[in-house]
Design a protein around this motif. Structure first.
Motif, PDB file in Angstrom:
ATOM      1  N   ARG A 136     -89.801   5.844  20.316  1.00 42.08           N
ATOM      2  CA  ARG A 136     -90.437   4.519  20.384  1.00 42.08           C
ATOM      3  C   ARG A 136     -90.015   3.850  21.694  1.00 42.08           C
ATOM      4  O   ARG A 136     -88.824   3.736  21.986  1.00 42.08           O
ATOM      5  CB  ARG A 136     -89.943   3.710  19.186  1.00 42.08           C
ATOM      6  CG  ARG A 136     -90.393   2.290  19.147  1.00 42.08           C
ATOM      7  CD  ARG A 136     -89.831   1.610  17.883  1.00 42.08           C
ATOM      8  NE  ARG A 136     -89.813   0.177  18.066  1.00 42.08           N
ATOM      9  CZ  ARG A 136     -89.091  -0.654  17.351  1.00 42.08           C
ATOM     10  NH1 ARG A 136     -88.306  -0.197  16.394  1.00 42.08           N
ATOM     11  NH2 ARG A 136     -89.132  -1.945  17.579  1.00 42.08           N
ATOM     12  N   GLN A 192     -85.130   6.833  19.275  1.00 44.48           N
ATOM     13  CA  GLN A 192     -85.724   7.881  18.469  1.00 44.48           C
ATOM     14  C   GLN A 192     -84.816   8.250  17.317  1.00 44.48           C
ATOM     15  O   GLN A 192     -83.602   8.411  17.499  1.00 44.48           O
ATOM     16  CB  GLN A 192     -85.997   9.126  19.313  1.00 44.48           C
ATOM     17  CG  GLN A 192     -86.720  10.215  18.548  1.00 44.48           C
ATOM     18  CD  GLN A 192     -87.088  11.402  19.425  1.00 44.48           C
ATOM     19  OE1 GLN A 192     -86.537  11.604  20.492  1.00 44.48           O
ATOM     20  NE2 GLN A 192     -88.040  12.199  18.949  1.00 44.48           N
ATOM     21  N   GLU A 193     -85.402   8.382  16.135  1.00 50.36           N
ATOM     22  CA  GLU A 193     -84.713   8.926  14.973  1.00 50.36           C
ATOM     23  C   GLU A 193     -85.131  10.379  14.822  1.00 50.36           C
ATOM     24  O   GLU A 193     -86.269  10.751  15.163  1.00 50.36           O
ATOM     25  CB  GLU A 193     -85.075   8.135  13.714  1.00 50.36           C
ATOM     26  CG  GLU A 193     -84.547   6.720  13.742  1.00 50.36           C
ATOM     27  CD  GLU A 193     -84.845   5.925  12.487  1.00 50.36           C
ATOM     28  OE1 GLU A 193     -85.506   6.455  11.548  1.00 50.36           O
ATOM     29  OE2 GLU A 193     -84.422   4.756  12.438  1.00 50.36           O
ATOM     30  N   HIS A 213     -79.909   9.442  15.439  1.00 48.19           N
ATOM     31  CA  HIS A 213     -80.767   8.775  16.409  1.00 48.19           C
ATOM     32  C   HIS A 213     -80.138   8.793  17.794  1.00 48.19           C
ATOM     33  O   HIS A 213     -78.976   9.164  17.963  1.00 48.19           O
ATOM     34  CB  HIS A 213     -81.027   7.328  15.978  1.00 48.19           C
ATOM     35  CG  HIS A 213     -79.790   6.470  16.040  1.00 48.19           C
ATOM     36  ND1 HIS A 213     -78.768   6.580  15.114  1.00 48.19           N
ATOM     37  CD2 HIS A 213     -79.406   5.521  16.921  1.00 48.19           C
ATOM     38  CE1 HIS A 213     -77.807   5.718  15.436  1.00 48.19           C
ATOM     39  NE2 HIS A 213     -78.188   5.065  16.527  1.00 48.19           N
ATOM     40  N   GLY A 232     -86.671  13.686  13.758  1.00 46.48           N
ATOM     41  CA  GLY A 232     -87.891  13.976  13.029  1.00 46.48           C
ATOM     42  C   GLY A 232     -89.015  12.984  13.247  1.00 46.48           C
ATOM     43  O   GLY A 232     -90.104  13.144  12.693  1.00 46.48           O
ATOM     44  N   GLU A 233     -88.781  11.945  14.047  1.00 49.42           N
ATOM     45  CA  GLU A 233     -89.776  10.913  14.316  1.00 49.42           C
ATOM     46  C   GLU A 233     -90.100  10.880  15.808  1.00 49.42           C
ATOM     47  O   GLU A 233     -89.281  11.289  16.627  1.00 49.42           O
ATOM     48  CB  GLU A 233     -89.248   9.533  13.899  1.00 49.42           C
ATOM     49  CG  GLU A 233     -88.920   9.420  12.424  1.00 49.42           C
ATOM     50  CD  GLU A 233     -90.145   9.513  11.538  1.00 49.42           C
ATOM     51  OE1 GLU A 233     -91.233   9.092  11.971  1.00 49.42           O
ATOM     52  OE2 GLU A 233     -90.013  10.028  10.408  1.00 49.42           O
TER      53      GLU A 233
END
Length: 136
Positions: free
Chosen positions: A85, A78-79, A101, A81-82
């Motif tokens: 995954r 994960q980054e 991340h 603000g995103e």
């Protein structure tokens, strides 16, 4: 049910030792096997493996990057603000310079990746248990 333990422990690269050098930057147990650590080469390459539920803290690579090549199990990336995954063997992640991340195993699976890393990491806060538990 815990998944993929044999796949990760007996994968293409040796799982390595319990990752005690970085234990302050991880939740749960991880393992580290340094494959390339040469002062004449500008990157390191490591096999990093995670027990189910284990993950590293949020972090940033300064003056560099990180490439993850997933080799076993199931994990998360994960980054900031995103959305997170879900990762599976064969997935490739490129983290650019300065991007906050984290990455680690799913709750019910072992996970391993090769980490190709350049630059200097800045270790930040842990991924909260609440945020992690909400991943599916």
């Amino acid at each position: 049910m815990i998944k993929n333990e044999n796949e990760v422990k007996h994968g293409l690269f040796d799982i390595g030792d319990l990752n005690l050098a970085f234990k302050d930057y991880f939740v749960g147990n991880s393992y580290h096997n340094s494959l390339v650590k040469d002062s004449d080469v500008s990157v390191t390459v490591s096999n990093v493996s995670f027990e189910p539920g284990a993950r590293n803290n949020w972090h940033i690579h300064h003056d560099g990057y990180q490439i993850l090549l997933v080799t076993g199990g199931e994990g998360w990336y994960q980054e900031a603000g995103e959305p997170a995954r879900r990762l599976h063997p064969g997935d490739v992640v490129v983290t650019h310079d300065g991007v906050k991340h984290w990455h680690g195993a799913t709750k019910d699976s072992w996970f391993s990746h090769l980490a190709i890393t350049a630059g200097t990491p800045e270790w930040l806060e842990p991924v909260s248990d609440a945020d992690y538990q909400n991943l599916d």
